[in-house]
Enzyme design. Structure first.
Site, PDB file in Angstrom:
ATOM      1  N   GLN A 163       7.266  -6.767  22.515  1.00  0.00           N
ATOM      2  CA  GLN A 163       6.813  -5.794  23.511  1.00  0.00           C
ATOM      3  C   GLN A 163       7.424  -4.401  23.385  1.00  0.00           C
ATOM      4  O   GLN A 163       6.743  -3.405  23.596  1.00  0.00           O
ATOM      5  CB  GLN A 163       7.100  -6.353  24.912  1.00  0.00           C
ATOM      6  N   GLU A 205       4.557   2.668  28.660  1.00  0.00           N
ATOM      7  CA  GLU A 205       5.899   3.182  28.924  1.00  0.00           C
ATOM      8  C   GLU A 205       6.238   4.414  28.096  1.00  0.00           C
ATOM      9  O   GLU A 205       7.401   4.812  27.994  1.00  0.00           O
ATOM     10  CB  GLU A 205       6.923   2.065  28.707  1.00  0.00           C
ATOM     11  N   GLU A 289      16.298  -8.549  24.261  1.00  0.00           N
ATOM     12  CA  GLU A 289      15.904  -9.007  25.597  1.00  0.00           C
ATOM     13  C   GLU A 289      14.838 -10.085  25.495  1.00  0.00           C
ATOM     14  O   GLU A 289      13.919  -9.977  24.678  1.00  0.00           O
ATOM     15  CB  GLU A 289      15.373  -7.806  26.383  1.00  0.00           C
ATOM     16  N   ASP A 316      15.657 -11.222  31.168  1.00  0.00           N
ATOM     17  CA  ASP A 316      14.768 -10.517  32.100  1.00  0.00           C
ATOM     18  C   ASP A 316      13.902 -11.547  32.810  1.00  0.00           C
ATOM     19  O   ASP A 316      14.216 -11.976  33.921  1.00  0.00           O
ATOM     20  CB  ASP A 316      13.921  -9.497  31.351  1.00  0.00           C
ATOM     21  N   LYS A 341      15.748  -5.508  37.793  1.00  0.00           N
ATOM     22  CA  LYS A 341      14.528  -4.873  38.278  1.00  0.00           C
ATOM     23  C   LYS A 341      14.432  -5.096  39.779  1.00  0.00           C
ATOM     24  O   LYS A 341      14.349  -6.239  40.232  1.00  0.00           O
ATOM     25  CB  LYS A 341      13.297  -5.464  37.581  1.00  0.00           C
ATOM     26  N   SER A 371       6.559  -1.434  33.851  1.00  0.00           N
ATOM     27  CA  SER A 371       5.512  -0.741  33.093  1.00  0.00           C
ATOM     28  C   SER A 371       4.606   0.073  34.007  1.00  0.00           C
ATOM     29  O   SER A 371       4.049   1.092  33.602  1.00  0.00           O
ATOM     30  CB  SER A 371       4.694  -1.739  32.275  1.00  0.00           C
TER      31      SER A 371
END
Length: 433
Positions: A163, A205, A289, A316, A341, A371
């Protein structure tokens, strides 16, 4: 007095054109706070629940009028007259009012908007910047940016499976210089991609999304670092977000399916770790991650044992900013870092609790955007307040990402000579003696 006298929520749009929640809070001393809630594209199975309308006649079912209504009725009534200076109590009231494990009654987006706006109003009431209100007098460490310059996975339509490919300006003397270095590498990468015939459109992003192979992305980043005049591994290092839960196929051929680049290719957990070992030996990768699926506790513990003294292994989707999952990870030796987050857990207090638990256990913490972002730069203040030493907030394009970098530079200017830039020292506690 710092009593809450007014709360209003509304539906606004995020950086992807999807609805999200904005909340305004006013106190009895006329102090004011406003906050906008972010939203993710690839979300963890165990995240707190966003409340969406499901009405296909509006925004393809993604409207948030139900969440806004919760803010304007149930939450506003409950918090009327509450003391905004007691953030923990405010958030506890929200948690009790919701009463569910995953924030499904009120919606994490409704709760977080209120929690963030109350924090801003309280800071305004005391005449303090947000980072000082949340972090106290010792909040002076500026984070190292973790900037996403090549997008793949669910953040783009190319054939890159992983990603995010990110750079970190660890050799900079300050956040301002670190941002400059990052921007220079970003523009160098654009020139290289353009000269080789690749599209330089950007993803969600702000990073580029060229149609290249997974490992080619690393090669291009190395070239860009050098073209910008920096030394890979010394001035600038590389970080990855694999979002491997998006690759995991639990079907008959159980494993990690490279569905964008090579659909017939499926790797097991050990083979994934071998791939990362190979890349680490060839490139200055310091952080990975979500390298494995969010339910692979055994795999994470094994990978951490093998690689945890070489790189930062960040959870995450694996941890979802949840102290219960983090506590289990600490107990089992799974990962050595947590991505933070706000909207994964739903309140400011629970977010702070997760960071403090990680830091106490010797884990690093990385404050992160989503995002789907807005102009709200709350996470910039949060990273300084909690002295996490790292912030992940996108690339050097798109105003929703740049807003966070600009706020960090403002904070550094305000701190003056007291500001400390984390640099490579942010990884020091990961090296086992």
């Amino acid at each position: 007095m710092s009593d809450i006298i007014y709360i209003e929520g509304r539906e606004i749009l995020d950086s992807r054109g999807n609805p999200t929640v904005e909340v305004e809070v006013q106190l009895s001393d006329f102090s004011y706070g406003r906050a906008c809630v972010p939203s993710g594209a690839s979300t963890g199975e165990y995240e707190a629940l966003e409340m969406r309308d499901g009405d296909k006649s509006r925004y393809m079912g993604k409207g948030v009028l139900k969440a806004v209504d919760q803010v304007n009725t149930v939450i506003a009534e409950e918090l009327d007259g509450a003391d905004a200076l007691d953030q923990a109590e405010i958030d506890n009231m929200l948690i009790n009012l919701d009463g569910t494990e995953n924030k499904s009654k009120l919606g994490a987006n409704a709760m977080l908007g209120v929690s963030m706006a109350v924090a801003r109003a309280a800071a305004d009431s005391l005449g303090l910047p947000l980072y000082r209100y949340l972090g106290g007098v010792h909040a002076m460490q500026m984070p190292v940016p973790m900037a996403n310059i090549i997008n793949g996975g669910r953040h783009s339509d190319n054939k890159i499976d992983f990603q995010e490919y990110m750079i970190m300006p660890v050799g900079a003397p300050s956040i301002r210089e670190g941002i400059r270095m990052t921007a220079e590498v970003f523009h160098a990468l654009k020139d290289i991609l353009k000269k080789e015939g690749h599209v330089t459109a950007v993803g969600d992003e702000g990073g580029f999304a060229p149609n290249i192979e997974n490992v080619q992305a690393l090669d291009y980043i190395m070239k860009a670092i050098e073209k910008a005049g920096y030394k890979p591994g010394k001035d600038v290092v590389i970080a990855l977000d694999c979002a491997s839960s998006e690759l995991f196929d639990a079907g008959d051929r159980k494993g990690y399916k490279f569905w964008k680049s090579e659909p017939s290719k499926i790797l097991n957990a050990d083979e994934m770790v071998d791939l990362f070992k190979d890349w680490i030996s060839k490139y200055p990768i310091v952080s990975i991650e979500d390298p494995l699926d969010q339910n692979d506790w055994e795999g994470y513990a094994k990978m951490t044992k093998e690689l945890g003294n070489q790189i930062q292994i960040v959870g995450d989707d694996f941890f979802v900013t949840n102290t219960k999952r983090l506590a289990r990870g600490i107990e089992e030796g799974a990962c050595n870092s947590i991505l933070i987050k706000l909207n994964q857990i739903g309140t400011v207090t629970e977010t702070i609790d997760a960071v403090r638990m990680a830091q106490k256990a010797g884990y690093t913490a990385v404050i992160s955007h989503r995002s789907g972002e807005t102009e709200d730069a709350f996470i910039a203040d949060l990273a300084v307040a909690l002295e996490t030493g790292q912030i992940k907030t996108g690339s050097m394009s798109r105003s929703d990402r740049i807003a966070k970098y600009n706020q960090l530079m403002r904070i550094e200017d305000e701190l003056g000579y007291n500001a400390r830039y984390a640099g490579m020292a942010t990884f020091a506690n990961l090296i086992k003696k």
